[in-house]
Design a protein around this motif. Structure first.
Motif, short mmCIF file in Angstrom:
data_model
loop_
_atom_site.label_atom_id
_atom_site.label_comp_id
_atom_site.label_asym_id
_atom_site.label_seq_id
_atom_site.Cartn_x
_atom_site.Cartn_y
_atom_site.Cartn_z
N LYS A 216 0.84 -1.20 0.00
CA LYS A 216 0.00 0.00 0.00
C LYS A 216 0.87 1.25 0.00
CE LYS A 216 -3.78 2.46 0.36
NZ LYS A 216 -3.40 3.76 -0.14
N GLU A 217 1.93 1.27 0.80
CA GLU A 217 2.87 2.40 0.80
C GLU A 217 3.51 2.56 -0.57
OE1 GLU A 217 5.51 5.52 2.13
OE2 GLU A 217 3.53 4.82 2.71
N TRP A 218 3.90 1.45 -1.17
CA TRP A 218 4.49 1.47 -2.51
C TRP A 218 3.53 2.14 -3.48
CZ3 TRP A 218 3.20 -0.09 -7.30
CH2 TRP A 218 4.22 -0.20 -8.26
N MET A 219 2.26 1.73 -3.46
CA MET A 219 1.26 2.33 -4.35
C MET A 219 1.11 3.82 -4.08
SD MET A 219 -1.72 -0.52 -4.33
CE MET A 219 -1.70 -1.88 -5.48
N ASP A 220 1.05 4.19 -2.82
CA ASP A 220 0.85 5.59 -2.45
C ASP A 220 1.95 6.50 -2.97
OD1 ASP A 220 -1.46 4.89 -1.08
OD2 ASP A 220 -0.54 5.02 0.91
N VAL A 221 3.20 6.05 -2.94
CA VAL A 221 4.31 6.94 -3.32
C VAL A 221 4.79 6.75 -4.76
CG1 VAL A 221 5.06 7.26 -0.93
CG2 VAL A 221 6.14 5.48 -2.32
N VAL A 222 4.68 5.55 -5.30
CA VAL A 222 5.20 5.28 -6.65
C VAL A 222 4.20 5.69 -7.73
CG1 VAL A 222 5.98 3.48 -8.24
CG2 VAL A 222 6.74 3.45 -5.85
N LEU A 223 2.93 5.42 -7.51
CA LEU A 223 1.91 5.72 -8.50
C LEU A 223 1.45 7.17 -8.35
CD1 LEU A 223 -0.13 2.40 -8.29
CD2 LEU A 223 1.77 2.98 -9.83
N GLU A 224 2.39 8.07 -8.49
CA GLU A 224 2.11 9.48 -8.21
C GLU A 224 1.54 10.23 -9.41
OE1 GLU A 224 5.76 11.27 -6.87
OE2 GLU A 224 6.80 10.78 -8.72
N TYR A 225 0.88 11.34 -9.08
CA TYR A 225 0.33 12.24 -10.08
C TYR A 225 1.47 12.75 -10.96
CZ TYR A 225 -2.21 16.15 -12.11
OH TYR A 225 -2.79 17.01 -13.00
N GLY A 226 1.21 12.78 -12.25
CA GLY A 226 2.24 13.23 -13.19
C GLY A 226 3.08 12.09 -13.73
N PHE A 227 3.07 10.96 -13.06
CA PHE A 227 3.75 9.75 -13.56
C PHE A 227 2.70 8.72 -13.96
CE2 PHE A 227 5.19 5.38 -12.70
CZ PHE A 227 6.18 5.29 -13.66
N ALA A 228 1.88 8.31 -13.01
CA ALA A 228 0.93 7.22 -13.24
C ALA A 228 -0.45 7.70 -13.66
CB ALA A 228 0.82 6.36 -11.99
N TYR A 229 -0.79 8.92 -13.33
CA TYR A 229 -2.11 9.45 -13.69
C TYR A 229 -2.03 10.97 -13.74
CZ TYR A 229 -2.82 10.70 -8.79
OH TYR A 229 -2.70 11.26 -7.54
N GLY A 230 -3.11 11.57 -14.20
CA GLY A 230 -3.15 13.02 -14.36
C GLY A 230 -2.87 13.41 -15.79
N ASP A 231 -2.92 14.70 -16.07
CA ASP A 231 -2.74 15.19 -17.44
C ASP A 231 -1.45 14.70 -18.08
OD1 ASP A 231 -5.15 16.50 -17.26
OD2 ASP A 231 -4.25 18.42 -16.69
#
Length: 181
Positions: free
Chosen positions: A82-97
């Motif tokens: 869960k921590e891995w998901m919270d920090v690695v899948l960040e806005y601008g890398f994994a999602y967002g414009d």
């Protein structure tokens, strides 16, 4: 960022008490030698929970199939995943414009449960199906532009005989090989 090599599978393995798990050890052993598979034991790499975001993001970019392998703890993932998901899948890398690094990749949950399969049904003592309980993982994949594959689930693993452990590990290996093809 470079495009992934075809058939590369990244297994993000998270088990906080691996020494007590026959089945997860057997599953990992069954796939360690497969060409194109990278197994990342998150509790071994990050015992202090300080996830190296850039390293993990590079690994995600280099692979086209991501596996979240873990025991199903309290209807979710162990804390480090869960921590891995919270920090690695960040806005601008994994999602967002601008966050399109994972678009088109496939992701699959590979889970073990202590309870029997019929416990994970609306009529069972857990009151929800596994598909319902896995909705946050499915939605995470969707938000990141990934395709959430049907999960690989082994139920009632605490009661598995040695023969059942061997058969389950072989079944997991076969599923990973199919993803490599």
């Amino acid at each position: 960022m470079s495009s992934p090599a075809p058939g590369r599978v990244l297994i993000l393995f998270a088990h906080p008490a691996l020494h007590r798990s026959r089945i997860n050890l057997a599953m990992m052993d069954a796939v360690q030698d497969l060409e194109g598979v990278t197994v990342r034991d998150l509790y071994e790499v990050y015992p202090d929970f300080h996830v190296e975001v850039s390293t993990e993001q590079e690994l995600l970019v280099e692979h086209d199939v991501i596996i979240w392998q873990h025991p199903f703890y309290w209807y979710s993932a162990p804390a480090l995943l869960k921590e891995w998901m919270d920090v690695v899948l960040e806005y601008g890398f994994a999602y967002g414009d601008e966050g399109r690094a994972l678009h088109g990749k496939r992701v699959m949950s590979a889970l073990t449960t202590g309870g029997p399969e019929d416990a994970y049904d609306r009529a069972g003592y857990n009151r929800f199906s596994m598909r319902e309980l896995l909705a946050p993982f499915d939605q995470t994949a969707h938000l990141c532009g990934m395709k959430y594959l049907d999960p690989f689930i082994l139920h009632g693993v605490n009661q598995f005989s040695p023969e059942q452990v061997t058969a389950a590990a072989a079944s997991y290996r076969k599923r990973i090989q199919e993803l490599l093809a």
